[in-house]
Scaffold this active site. Structure first.
Site, PDB file in Angstrom:
ATOM      1  N   SER A  41      11.375  56.268   2.952  1.00  0.00           N
ATOM      2  CA  SER A  41      12.479  56.498   2.028  1.00  0.00           C
ATOM      3  C   SER A  41      12.422  55.463   0.917  1.00  0.00           C
ATOM      4  O   SER A  41      11.895  54.365   1.103  1.00  0.00           O
ATOM      5  CB  SER A  41      13.816  56.373   2.756  1.00  0.00           C
ATOM      6  OG  SER A  41      14.013  55.037   3.197  1.00  0.00           O
ATOM      7  N   ASP A  42      12.942  55.812  -0.261  1.00  0.00           N
ATOM      8  CA  ASP A  42      13.159  54.777  -1.253  1.00  0.00           C
ATOM      9  C   ASP A  42      14.318  53.914  -0.771  1.00  0.00           C
ATOM     10  O   ASP A  42      15.124  54.333   0.062  1.00  0.00           O
ATOM     11  CB  ASP A  42      13.445  55.375  -2.627  1.00  0.00           C
ATOM     12  CG  ASP A  42      13.083  54.413  -3.755  1.00  0.00           C
ATOM     13  OD1 ASP A  42      12.931  53.205  -3.485  1.00  0.00           O
ATOM     14  OD2 ASP A  42      12.948  54.864  -4.911  1.00  0.00           O
ATOM     15  N   LEU A  43      14.404  52.721  -1.294  1.00  0.00           N
ATOM     16  CA  LEU A  43      15.359  51.746  -0.794  1.00  0.00           C
ATOM     17  C   LEU A  43      16.783  52.306  -0.803  1.00  0.00           C
ATOM     18  O   LEU A  43      17.301  52.692  -1.856  1.00  0.00           O
ATOM     19  CB  LEU A  43      15.284  50.476  -1.640  1.00  0.00           C
ATOM     20  CG  LEU A  43      16.151  49.306  -1.183  1.00  0.00           C
ATOM     21  CD1 LEU A  43      15.754  48.860   0.223  1.00  0.00           C
ATOM     22  CD2 LEU A  43      16.039  48.152  -2.164  1.00  0.00           C
TER      23      LEU A  43
END
Length: 770
Positions: free
Chosen positions: A306-308
C-alpha cells in the site's frame, strides 16, 4: 562464525528453512508452518525506518523503538531507514552517510537474526525514483527528465547505478519508477512521471526496472523495483493530488495498465497501490486490479504494498470502511500484501480471531514476501561491506553518468537565428534568475540533503567554462517570495553584458518550515516554504511563473541584449512569453546534481541537445487536460485560444538539421510489416535525432486516438551522415481494445506517420490489414 553456527544448529534441529541447500518453496513453507499468527502478520508490516537507529558518537546502533517493534509486532520490513529530508528531520548532521547506512543495515539484520525466535531477516525498502534518497547518493534528473532522453539504454544504466547504491548500503527494495500517466500539468507530481504516453512510459519504465533488477535476485546488486502508483493516480480531477479519477474501463486497459505490464515483464517484483479511487473504487481495495488483472491475468508473482496510510484512507478519506480494521480486511482481501506505515494490518490478528478473515489469506501474502527474501539470499547472508559503500556510492563513474544523462534530458525549444551555441568568447555573460544558483532547485522532490560541493548549479557550470571576469551573477528575484527583489540591479548588469542567461521556473525544494501530512506530502499554505511550487502536495491552479519572475524577464528583454531563457521546473509551465520574446529557450526540468555542467555543455556547444518532450506544453491552463493522443474527434479551437499545445509531445530541436526520405512499407507476415526509411544529418553539427513512428486507425469499432506513438529510435549521426532506419510493426502495434474488452486486429487501413515530433511528420503512408 555466528552465521555458520546458526546454520549448523538449524540443520541439526531439522529447520529446513535455515538450510540453503533446500529449495526456495520448501524453505518458505517450512518457515511458514513454524510461525504464529502474530509472526505472520509481522511480515506484512512496513513501518517508518528512520526512527529505528541511533547515532552514538561516531557509531550507530539499533534503537529501542526498533527492538520494541520486533518484540511487539515481529516486523518484517522497514521503509526509508536511510532517508533524510525535512519531513524525517534527518540532516547532514544527524543522518547517515553511506558507511553509517551500511552499518545500520548490518545492525538491524544482526539483531533480527540473533535476537528473535525465528531469525527472519528484514527487507529494507528505500525511495529511489531518480537516485537513492539518502545522504551521499548520486542524484539523477527526475523522471520527467529521464523520459525526455527517449534513450532507454541510458535509463537502464541509471537503474543499474540506483540498484547498486541502494544494495551497497544494505537496502533491498527501491520505490520507483513512477509510471503514472500525466495529463494535467496542475498536478504536483508531474516531475516524477515518464510523461503522457503509455508506450514511452512503458519502454522507459521497463528499462529502469531492467537496470535496477540487474541479473536477478541472486545478483548482489539486484534491487526489487516497486512500481508506482497502481493505478491512474496521475490524472486526478482538477489536478488535486490523491483526488478521484474518472476514466472508463477501456481507457484503463488501453492506456493506464500497459506501462505497468511492460515493467512487470521486465522483472518488477513489487507494485504500490495509489491513494485515488477509479470510478468510485479505491485503488487500495480494488480486487479487479490487484487480483484479477495483476495476479490472475498477468501472472505477477511479487508482492503488493500500500502507499503510506492508504489502507487507513479507505476509512478516513474514501469512507468505504467503517473502521481501520475493516479497511485492513478489505485491502488484504483485494490483494494488498504489505502495509506501508503498519497502522492498519496490525488489526489482522483480531480479524482472524474474530472469524472475519481466513488465516489462509495471510499465509498467501506472507509467502510472497518470504519467497523473495529467500531468493535474495538474506537468510544466508544479509550483511554488506561498509567499506564498499564508502568507495562505490557516488563514485566518479556514477557522477559522470549523472552528467551524461542530464545532457540527454535538455530540450531545446527555440533557437532564433542560431544564437546557440554561444562562442567560446561570448564577451560578458550575465547569469540571472532564481534558479541560476540554487542547488536544491536543481534536484526535485524525493532528494536527500546535499553537501555543498555535490551539486553543480547553472552559474557554477558556466564558470567551469569561462573565467570569472567573463561572468556576472544577479539573482533578480525568487520563485515565489516577493520580499527580496533586485530586478534593477539585474537590468544594470545586463546593460554591461553581451548576452543574458536567465534561469527561471519552479522549485520542489523542501525546508524545515514546511508542514507535512502523515503521508509525507507537503501542506501548501502561507506558512510553508515560500519558494516551493511543485513536489508532492503542491498542486497548482495556474501554470504561470510565480513571484516577480515575469517582471524580471520583461525588464531584461527591454535592454535589447540577446536573451537565453532556461526553465528549471517540475511541471510544464506556461512559456508563451519566452517562446515569443526569448532568443533561445531550453526546458531543463530538474536536471540533477550535474545539471549545471550539462547545461553549460549545451550552451557552449560541447553537447548537441536532443531531448524531446514526453508531455505537451500547454498555452494556457484552460486547455488542461491536454495530450497529443486524444481520441477522435480532433479538438477544435476555443473562442480566444488555439486548441493546440504551445509545444507538442515529442518536440525538441537540435543544433543540426535532419531530413527523412525513401519510405518503404512491406508486409512480412499476416499482421506484420517492416517500415524502412533514411535519415540524414544535413547540418553542421554531429548529433542525435529522435525518430518517431505514429499510427492512426482510420476506422474502428471503438473510437481511437487521433494518433498513437508505436516506436521510436534515438540515433547518432555525424554531419553529412545518412542511415537507414527500420521499424517492425506487429499484431501488438495494430491491435485495439474492442467493446468486449478484447485485444483484436480489425481489418482496415492505418495511417503511418514518421517524423521528429507528434506534430512534425516528415513521411507518411498507409498500411492495409485484410
Amino acid at each position: 562464525m555466528t552465521l555458520l553456527l546458526s546454520l549448523c544448529v538449524g540443520v541439526m534441529s531439522g529447520q529446513v528453512y535455515k538450510n540453503s541447500s533446500n529449495g526456495v518453496e520448501e524453505r518458505t513453507q517450512d518457515l511458514l508452518s513454524r510461525m504464529t499468527l502474530e509472526e505472520k502478520v509481522g511480515q506484512l508490516l512496513c513501518p517508518l525506518g528512520w526512527p529505528m537507529y541511533e547515532k552514538n558518537g561516531k557509531g550507530v546502533e539499533v534503537s529501542m523503538q526498533f527492538k520494541e517493534s520486533l518484540k511487539q509486532n515481529h516486523t518484517g520490513m522497514l521503509w526509508a531507514t536511510f532517508r533524510a529530508d525535512p519531513w524525517t528531520r534527518k540532516t547532514l548532521r544527524n543522518g547517515l552517510n553511506p558507511v553509517l547506512a551500511a552499518e545500520v543495515a548490518n545492525s538491524i539484520q544482526k539483531y533480527a537474526m540473533e535476537e528473535t525466535r525465528l531469525g527472519i531477516p528484514l527487507f529494507l525498502a528505500e525511495e529511489a525514483p531518480h537516485g537513492h534518497m539518502a545522504i551521499g547518493a548520486t542524484v539523477f534528473p527526475t523522471g520527467i527528465g529521464l523520459a525526455s532522453t527517449w534513450a532507454p539504454e541510458l535509463i537502464e544504466e541509471v537503474g543499474k547505478v540506483i540498484g547498486r547504491e541502494v544494495r551497497l548500503q544494505g537496502g533491498h527494495i527501491g520505490y520507483g519508477p513512477v509510471l503514472d500517466l500525466v495529463r494535467d500539468a496542475r498536478w504536483s507530481r508531474v516531475e516524477e512521471t515518464y510523461g503522457e504516453d503509455p508506450v514511452l512510459a512503458g519502454i522507459m519504465g521497463a528499462a529502469m526496472v531492467r537496470g535496477m533488477a540487474g541479473d536477478g535476485l541472486h545478483d548482489k546488486y539486484g534491487l526489487i523495483a516497486t512500481l508506482k502508483h497502481f493505478l491512474a493516480y496521475g490524472t486526478p480531477e482538477a489536478g488535486q493530488n490523491g483526488g478521484i479519477t474518472t476514466i472508463g474501463p477501456l481507457d484503463v486497459m488501453q492506456n493506464y495498465l500497459p506501462p505497468f505490464k511492460e515493467a512487470i515483464n521486465a522483472g518488477a517484483l513489487s507494485v504500490m497501490t495509489s491513494y485515488n479511487s477509479i470510478d468510485g473504487i479505491p485503488s487500495t481495495s480494488n480486487r479487479y486490479l490487484l487480483t484479477d488483472v495483476l495476479r490472475n491475468k498477468w501472472g505477477f508473482n511479487g508482492f503488493v504494498v500500500s502507499d503510506l496510510a492508504s489502507i487507513e484512507g479507505l476509512h478516513g478519506s474514501h469512507y468505504v470502511a467503517k473502521s481501520v480494521q475493516e479497511a485492513a480486511n478489505m485491502a488484504l482481501s483485494a490483494g494488498v500484501d504489505v502495509d506501508l506505515g503498519s497502522n492498519a494490518f496490525v488489526n489482522l490478528v483480531n480479524s482472524v480471531n474474530a472469524g472475519e478473515l481466513k488465516e489462509s489469506l495471510i499465509d498467501t501474502a506472507v509467502a510472497r514476501v518470504l519467497r523473495l527474501k529467500f531468493e535474495m539470499g538474506l537468510f544466508d547472508d544479509p550483511y554488506v561491506d561498509p567499506r564498499k559503500a564508502e568507495r562505490m556510492v557516488r563514485c566518479p563513474e556514477h557522477i559522470a553518468l549523472a552528467r551524461e544523462v542530464a545532457q540527454n534530458t535538455l530540450v531545446l525549444l527555440k533557437n532564433e537565428h542560431e544564437i546557440l551555441p554561444l562562442k567560446r568568447d561570448p564577451g560578458k555573460i550575465l547569469v540571472v534568475g532564481p534558479n541560476a544558483d540554487n542547488q536544491y532547485n536543481m534536484l526535485g522532490d524525493y532528494t536527500a540533503p546535499q553537501d555543498s560541493d555535490n551539486v553543480v548549479t547553472i552559474l557554477e557550470g558556466i564558470l567551469n567554462k569561462l573565467s570569472p571576469e567573463q561572468v556576472e551573477y544577479v539573482k533578480g528575484c525568487a520563485i515565489r517570495d516577493t520580499s527580496n527583489v533586485n530586478i534593477d540591479k539585474a537590468v544594470e548588469a545586463a546593460e554591461h553584458s553581451d548576452v543574458i542567461l536567465a534561469v527561471v521556473g519552479g522549485s520542489s525544494a523542501r525546508d524545515f518550515k514546511t508542514e507535512y501530512l502523515e503521508t509525507g506530502a507537503a501542506v501548501a499554505n502561507n506558512q510553508s516554504v515560500s519558494d516551493m511550487d511543485a513536489g508532492e502536495g503542491f498542486d497548482r491552479a495556474t501554470l504561470d511563473l510565480l513571484g516577480k519572475q515575469m517582471d524580471l524577464l520583461k525588464a531584461l528583454k527591454k535592454t535589447g541584449k540577446p536573451l537565453v531563457v532556461v526553465y528549471i521546473q517540475g511541471r510544464p509551465m506556461k512559456m508563451n512569453w519566452a517562446a515569443e520574446n526569448a532568443d533561445a529557450l531550453i526546458c531543463a526540468w530538474y536536471p540533477g546534481q550535474e545539471g549545471g555542467n550539462a547545461l553549460a555543455d549545451v550552451v557552449f556547444g560541447d553537447y548537441n541537445p536532443a531531448g524531446r518532450l514526453p508531455v505537451s506544453i500547454p498555452r494556457d491552463v484552460g486547455q488542461v487536460p491536454i495530450y497529443y493522443n486524444k481520441k477522435n474527434p480532433r479538438p477544435h479551437d476555443y473562442v480566444e485560444l488555439s486548441a493546440t499545445p504551445l509545444y507538442s509531445f515529442g518536440y525538441g530541436l537540435s543544433y543540426s538539421s535532419f531530413t527523412y526520405s525513401d519510405l518503404e512499407v512491406a508486409p512480412v507476415g499476416k499482421e506484420e510489416f517492416v517500415v524502412n526509411f533514411k535519415v540524414k544529418n544535413t547540418g553542421n553539427f554531429d548529433g542525435d535525432e529522435v525518430v518517431q513512428l505514429y499510427l492512426r486507425d482510420e476506422y474502428a469499432s471503438v473510437v481511437q486516438p487521433v494518433q498513437q506513438l508505436k516506436h521510436f529510435n534515438r540515433l547518432f549521426l555525424k554531419k553529412g551522415e545518412e542511415k537507414q532506419v527500420s521499424f517492425y510493426l506487429n499484431e501488438k502495434d495494430l491491435a485495439i481494445l474492442n467493446q468486449k474488452k478484447e485485444w483484436v486486429v480489425e481489418p482496415g487501413t492505418f495511417q503511418l506517420m514518421i517524423g521528429a515530433a507528434s506534430d512534425d511528420i516528415r513521411l507518411s503512408g498507409t498500411i492495409k490489414v485484410d
